[in-house]
Design an enzyme around this catalytic site. Structure first.
Site, PDB file in Angstrom:
ATOM      1  N   SER B 147      40.098  36.474  43.107  1.00 56.71           N
ATOM      2  CA  SER B 147      41.529  36.340  42.864  1.00 56.71           C
ATOM      3  C   SER B 147      42.176  37.727  42.799  1.00 56.71           C
ATOM      4  O   SER B 147      41.986  38.516  43.716  1.00 56.71           O
ATOM      5  CB  SER B 147      41.762  35.528  41.587  1.00 56.71           C
ATOM      6  OG  SER B 147      43.074  35.052  41.536  1.00 56.71           O
ATOM      7  N   ARG B 217      51.705  29.853  31.612  1.00 53.33           N
ATOM      8  CA  ARG B 217      50.272  29.608  31.782  1.00 53.33           C
ATOM      9  C   ARG B 217      50.009  28.190  32.296  1.00 53.33           C
ATOM     10  O   ARG B 217      49.150  27.973  33.142  1.00 53.33           O
ATOM     11  CB  ARG B 217      49.559  29.828  30.444  1.00 53.33           C
ATOM     12  CG  ARG B 217      48.088  29.508  30.456  1.00 53.33           C
ATOM     13  CD  ARG B 217      47.329  30.415  31.398  1.00 53.33           C
ATOM     14  NE  ARG B 217      45.892  30.270  31.234  1.00 53.33           N
ATOM     15  CZ  ARG B 217      44.998  30.922  31.962  1.00 53.33           C
ATOM     16  NH1 ARG B 217      45.389  31.763  32.903  1.00 53.33           N
ATOM     17  NH2 ARG B 217      43.718  30.757  31.760  1.00 53.33           N
ATOM     18  N   ASP B 322      40.885  25.486  47.493  1.00 57.39           N
ATOM     19  CA  ASP B 322      41.782  26.498  46.921  1.00 57.39           C
ATOM     20  C   ASP B 322      43.089  26.516  47.728  1.00 57.39           C
ATOM     21  O   ASP B 322      43.108  26.942  48.877  1.00 57.39           O
ATOM     22  CB  ASP B 322      41.087  27.862  46.987  1.00 57.39           C
ATOM     23  CG  ASP B 322      41.911  28.986  46.355  1.00 57.39           C
ATOM     24  OD1 ASP B 322      43.094  28.748  46.009  1.00 57.39           O
ATOM     25  OD2 ASP B 322      41.373  30.091  46.202  1.00 57.39           O
ATOM     26  N   HIS B 355      41.086  26.817  43.171  1.00 61.81           N
ATOM     27  CA  HIS B 355      40.981  28.270  43.079  1.00 61.81           C
ATOM     28  C   HIS B 355      39.964  28.707  42.025  1.00 61.81           C
ATOM     29  O   HIS B 355      39.235  29.679  42.204  1.00 61.81           O
ATOM     30  CB  HIS B 355      42.370  28.835  42.755  1.00 61.81           C
ATOM     31  CG  HIS B 355      42.388  30.315  42.607  1.00 61.81           C
ATOM     32  ND1 HIS B 355      42.093  31.167  43.652  1.00 61.81           N
ATOM     33  CD2 HIS B 355      42.658  31.107  41.530  1.00 61.81           C
ATOM     34  CE1 HIS B 355      42.190  32.419  43.222  1.00 61.81           C
ATOM     35  NE2 HIS B 355      42.525  32.407  41.953  1.00 61.81           N
ATOM     36  N   ASP B 356      39.921  27.977  40.913  1.00 59.83           N
ATOM     37  CA  ASP B 356      39.031  28.347  39.812  1.00 59.83           C
ATOM     38  C   ASP B 356      37.546  28.197  40.150  1.00 59.83           C
ATOM     39  O   ASP B 356      36.698  28.568  39.334  1.00 59.83           O
ATOM     40  CB  ASP B 356      39.345  27.510  38.561  1.00 59.83           C
ATOM     41  CG  ASP B 356      40.259  28.258  37.600  1.00 59.83           C
ATOM     42  OD1 ASP B 356      40.623  29.410  37.911  1.00 59.83           O
ATOM     43  OD2 ASP B 356      40.604  27.692  36.547  1.00 59.83           O
TER      44      ASP B 356
END
Lengths: 203, 375
Positions: B147, B217, B322, B355-356
């Site tokens: 990232s 967040r 992602d 993405h994580d």
């Protein structure tokens, strides 16, 4: 060096023998990298690969090989002219969207190219088609017509003709049947698969 | 945030020049190291953390008491093997876990707040390189990042080509897209709309802009996951109600769906360890990131220092779920590296987590990381 060899298919072995040490080679459709690893370990070749199957790419990277996941039909365009001494296309020409374009691209990025493919004029194929009237399923083409990735069936004669029409020089040719090299006579019906070393008109 | 905790840190000997033309004085870089540095200093791996990450890559976080964010990847016998490599991970400048950032004190003894200069990814990398200089490490065995960490890895390769042998960039991009910038703007606006933000001048006040930061967040967290992953984890399932009724609708705006309480939990947990102003500055740095633009508009030119295989070896990894930095972003970098003849590997791994995925249990990633670093 010798212990690397038994794993290699005879066409790959022939390629390994021909490639000069310390050169740069691009293996298009490199699978799990068996030829690249042999080129690196036996001849200190700077070998790069393109492979569409992610699991194969992962195995290549895990061996420390430089392989890009991608589709050779599109991704060769991103390599500069003459970036490699050799471009290798083993048993993949028949899966290309346009084999003629693929050949031209191989000889754009590489000074020379090695191309191997199953020979569809092999007598067992002819026999199967002639006698049973069905698309043959053989040891070398083991998948039925509707599942196969081979969309452009090609013969030794077809390839030689295409090379001629593209102005490509055939430098060397090898023929194989039952995993053994055979002499060139009557190759179009005797060879199960073929390997050609070609170069472009401009060298 | 816990400013009371003292993080291991180094003060840079000179001013740090910034892309905006200014220089930052008395820069402090907080860092952690793992494994032993070889006598020839040739086994150092720099790990760059993501937006809200920190230097505690493989050790318990002193504030949250949670395990390191990449503990599964970094350690003895792990893919980034600290028995072999000396791993360095530094908190980026602009952050709030010990490195100089908007919550740090200005020369006048009060926190910078919005007086902190707007920084870029390249500024962060300059600080990392200054840290390496201070450590006497001329050339890294590898730089590794996912990232925003991947952006730093690529930026380091582009701007300091002689400083690194291997570059591993995971789930990342060479430039922020309009969509990426849009999501970040949403987060920043949430923070700045919080009345407790007070123009960034909230340090020492009773309240910090925690609500805004939590919303930022929450929004960002959605972009880190995949629809498939969220559906699998939560679906449309409802929370148990406080009165014990299972899965009943309460016809109100409390967190009714499980996914809502998950996001609220993520948001509130985040405010305890992160500074709202740092979030503004770091997201801005990411938005400015465009490696091609820094090098005259051609991404390939950014990697000129690696032409014909004379520089580093590269490996890029993307994940098929992602959508924040999709595979096309990685391919774009790969094509630029191919164009200059740099040795590059690229693989798109299949993982359901979006993405994580780079932080989660994806065994194929472990194999690729280990194979690339050791190969």
């Amino acid at each position: 060096m010798a212990d690397l060899r038994p794993d290699l298919r005879p066409d790959l072995l022939a390629i390994l023998d021909r490639i000069e040490p310390g050169t740069r080679a691009l293996d298009v459709g490199c699978g799990d990298g068996v030829l690249m690893a042999a080129l690196r370990d036996a001849k200190q070749v700077d070998a790069r690969g393109i492979e569409i199957d992610g699991a194969c790419v992962e195995r290549c990277v895990a061996q420390g090989l430089s392989v890009v996941q991608g589709d050779a039909d599109h991704d060769l365009t991103f390599y500069p002219d003459g970036a490699f001494d050799y471009a290798i296309l083993s048993q993949t020409l028949q899966t290309a969207a346009r084999p003629d374009h693929m050949l031209a691209e191989l000889l754009r990025v590489g000074r020379r190219a090695f191309v191997s493919f199953p020979n569809f004029a092999y007598w067992r194929m002819r026999w199967a088609l002639a006698s049973r009237g069905r698309m043959p399923v053989t040891r070398h083409l083991p998948v039925t017509w509707f599942e196969t990735q081979n969309i452009h069936h090609v013969t030794v004669k077809d390839f030689e003709e295409l090379a001629g029409s593209l102005g490509i020089t055939i430098e060397n040719r090898w023929f194989f049947t039952r995993e053994r090299e055979i002499a060139g006579g009557g190759a179009n019906w005797r060879a199960e698969y073929a390997l050609f070393e070609v170069s472009g008109t401009t060298g | 945030m816990s400013p009371a905790y003292v993080h291991q840190a180094l003060t840079l000997p000179g001013p740090l020049p910034l892309d905006n033309g200014q220089a930052l004085e008395d820069v402090q870089i907080a860092y952690e190291t793992y494994g032993n540095l070889a006598a020839d200093k040739g086994n150092a791996i720099l790990i760059c953390h993501a937006l809200t990450g920190d230097q505690y890559v493989a050790s318990t976080h002193p504030v949250t008491a949670k395990p390191g964010w990449w503990e599964r990847m970094v350690g003895p016998g792990k893919p980034i093997d600290t028995d072999r490599y000396h791993v360095i991970c530094a908190n980026v400048i602009g952050s709030c876990i010990g490195s100089t950032g908007p919550s740090s004190n200005h020369a006048d003894g009060t926190p910078y707040g919005m007086r902190f200069p707007v920084i870029t990814i390249r500024d962060m990398v300059r600080a990392q390189v200054a840290l390496l200089d201070a450590m006497g490490i001329a050339r890294l065995h590898s730089v590794v990042g996912g990232s925003m960490g991947g952006m730093q890895a690529l930026s380091l390769a582009a701007n300091f080509p002689d400083r690194v042998e291997r570059v591993l960039a995971i789930a990342t991009t060479s430039r922020h897209s309009a969509q990426n910038i849009a999501f970040h703007e949403l987060g920043r606006q949430a923070i700045m709309a919080d009345p407790h933000w007070r123009g960034g001048d909230y340090y020492g006040e009773q309240n910090a802009p925690d609500s805004g930061l939590a919303v930022a967040r929450m929004a960002a967290h959605i972009t880190y996951l995949s629809e498939e992953g969220l559906t699998e984890k939560f679906g449309r399932r409802l929370q148990d109600r406080p009165d014990g009724q299972v899965g009943e609708r309460a016809f109100g705006f409390d967190a009714e769906f499980q996914v809502e309480s998950y996001l609220r939990y993520q948001g509130s947990g985040f405010t305890r360890r992160f500074d709202a102003n740092s979030y503004l500055y770091i997201t801005r740095a990411m938005d400015y990131f465009d490696l091609a633009e820094e090098h005259g508009g051609m991404l390939a030119d950014a990697f000129a220092g690696h032409a014909r295989g004379k520089g580093a070896r590269f490996c890029l990894v993307s994940f098929d779920t992602d959508w924040l930095y999709p595979t096309a972003d990685s391919r774009h970098v790969v094509h630029a590296l191919n164009a200059v003849g740099a040795p590059v590997s690229f693989v798109e791994l299949s993982a359901p987590y979006g993405h994580d995925s780079f932080l989660l249990d994806v065994p194929a990633l472990d194999r690729v990381v280990k194979g690339f670093l050791d190969g």
